[in-house]
Design an enzyme around this catalytic site. Structure first.
Site, PDB file in Angstrom:
ATOM      1  N   ILE A  56       0.870  -1.166   0.000  1.00  0.00           N
ATOM      2  CA  ILE A  56       0.000   0.000   0.000  1.00  0.00           C
ATOM      3  C   ILE A  56       0.910   1.220   0.000  1.00  0.00           C
ATOM      4  O   ILE A  56       2.065   1.149   0.428  1.00  0.00           O
ATOM      5  CB  ILE A  56      -0.981   0.026   1.196  1.00  0.00           C
ATOM      6  CG1 ILE A  56      -0.252   0.173   2.530  1.00  0.00           C
ATOM      7  CG2 ILE A  56      -1.849  -1.223   1.209  1.00  0.00           C
ATOM      8  CD1 ILE A  56      -1.210   0.358   3.710  1.00  0.00           C
ATOM      9  N   ASP A  57       0.403   2.336  -0.505  1.00  0.00           N
ATOM     10  CA  ASP A  57       1.212   3.538  -0.637  1.00  0.00           C
ATOM     11  C   ASP A  57       1.772   3.979   0.710  1.00  0.00           C
ATOM     12  O   ASP A  57       1.136   3.786   1.756  1.00  0.00           O
ATOM     13  CB  ASP A  57       0.382   4.688  -1.214  1.00  0.00           C
ATOM     14  CG  ASP A  57      -0.158   4.378  -2.598  1.00  0.00           C
ATOM     15  OD1 ASP A  57       0.359   3.435  -3.238  1.00  0.00           O
ATOM     16  OD2 ASP A  57      -1.090   5.064  -3.024  1.00  0.00           O
ATOM     17  N   LYS A  58       2.921   4.614   0.664  1.00  0.00           N
ATOM     18  CA  LYS A  58       3.547   5.144   1.878  1.00  0.00           C
ATOM     19  C   LYS A  58       2.595   6.073   2.627  1.00  0.00           C
ATOM     20  O   LYS A  58       2.497   6.022   3.863  1.00  0.00           O
ATOM     21  CB  LYS A  58       4.828   5.893   1.516  1.00  0.00           C
ATOM     22  CG  LYS A  58       5.544   6.500   2.726  1.00  0.00           C
ATOM     23  CD  LYS A  58       6.766   7.292   2.305  1.00  0.00           C
ATOM     24  CE  LYS A  58       6.365   8.633   1.698  1.00  0.00           C
ATOM     25  NZ  LYS A  58       7.544   9.521   1.491  1.00  0.00           N
ATOM     26  N   ARG A 157      -5.957   6.310  -6.449  1.00  0.00           N
ATOM     27  CA  ARG A 157      -5.767   7.746  -6.665  1.00  0.00           C
ATOM     28  C   ARG A 157      -5.842   8.095  -8.150  1.00  0.00           C
ATOM     29  O   ARG A 157      -6.445   9.109  -8.538  1.00  0.00           O
ATOM     30  CB  ARG A 157      -4.435   8.166  -6.048  1.00  0.00           C
ATOM     31  CG  ARG A 157      -4.398   7.943  -4.547  1.00  0.00           C
ATOM     32  CD  ARG A 157      -2.993   7.753  -3.998  1.00  0.00           C
ATOM     33  NE  ARG A 157      -2.278   9.000  -3.889  1.00  0.00           N
ATOM     34  CZ  ARG A 157      -1.031   9.088  -3.400  1.00  0.00           C
ATOM     35  NH1 ARG A 157      -0.400   7.981  -3.001  1.00  0.00           N
ATOM     36  NH2 ARG A 157      -0.429  10.255  -3.314  1.00  0.00           N
TER      37      ARG A 157
END
Length: 257
Positions: A56-58, A157
């Site tokens: 998952i994104d930072k 996103r």
């Protein structure tokens, strides 16, 4: 098991570890930021060697599952590759969608521009699928659920951007970095706006739930991650002001199907 400022432990056994991480923390090595803090390194102090099976994104908070053995790693990796894992994200976006649900199938190309963003590219992009559900609007914002069926970098996103929406405080895909302030949504705000602290000032995207088969027993497990403090503050205030609550159907942290 211990909770730290960086993560809390949702579940662990001899095969897997499920953590709820804070925003701003990588889950594995990143070629663009070799010195950034990493969840796997922090958690290995408690659990020993961990194997990443998804990302998952930072800047996203929420659920991350790690394998603790090579056998579990192979089984979980295969489950993700075959799209057998159900993932649910919650996010707060700018604007008010006119739709109740959206099914997005636009092909995506990670690292597609100078800012390392994921872009829609019908020719060179990889097949990508995300379903969205509009939970409800709260003044200038709306709560959404996102169900990614593929695992492209920044998929939620990028697909939201293609729909004309951006997540609150998104540093990459939104030009609007204005934090969520109570004074912006509460008509009779009595505080000092010059001294007001934001309710939320980071990417409003949370990996909320994950349904996966246990790599050894085959049992279907569903894990949920409580909102971090900043998103929880927004949720409570918006639920009070607008009667919209993304957790109205909340479940226990672990459910057995």
């Amino acid at each position: 098991m211990k909770n730290t400022p960086d993560y809390s432990v949702i579940y662990s056994d001899e095969d897997i570890v499920v953590l709820n991480k804070r925003s701003g923390l990588l889950i594995a090595s990143d070629r663009y930021d070799l010195d950034a803090p990493r969840l796997d390194i922090l958690a290995e102090k408690e659990f020993g060697k961990l194997f990443a099976v998804h990302r998952i994104d930072k800047d996203t908070s929420g659920l991350v599952i790690y394998a603790r053995t090579e056998e579990a790693h192979r089984a979980l990796s295969m489950s993700f590759e075959k799209r057998e894992v159900k993932k649910t994200y919650h996010c707060l976006v700018h604007g008010r969608p006119l739709w109740q649900t959206e099914h997005v199938t636009l092909s995506l190309l990670p690292d597609g521009d100078a800012k390392h963003r994921t872009v829609v590219n019908k020719k060179a992009g990889k097949p990508s699928i995300t379903d969205f559900e509009n939970i409800g609007s709260c003044g200038p914002y709306s709560w959404l659920k996102a169900f990614p069926h593929t695992g492209r970098t920044h998929q939620i996103r990028a697909h939201l951007q293609a729909l004309g929406f951006s997540i609150v405080c998104d540093p990459l895909y939104s030009g609007n970095q204005h934090p969520v302030l109570l004074s912006d949504v509460k008509r009779k705000y009595n505080g000092d706006t010059l001294e007001e602290k934001p309710l939320l000032s980071r990417l409003a995207l949370h990996a909320y739930s994950l349904t996966v088969k246990h790599p050894r027993t085959g049992e279907t497990l569903t894990f949920t991650a409580p909102y971090p403090r900043d998103m929880e503050a927004v949720r409570k205030q918006f639920a009070k002001l607008f009667k919209v609550d993304p957790l109205k159907e909340n479940a226990d942290n672990i459910l057995k199907a």
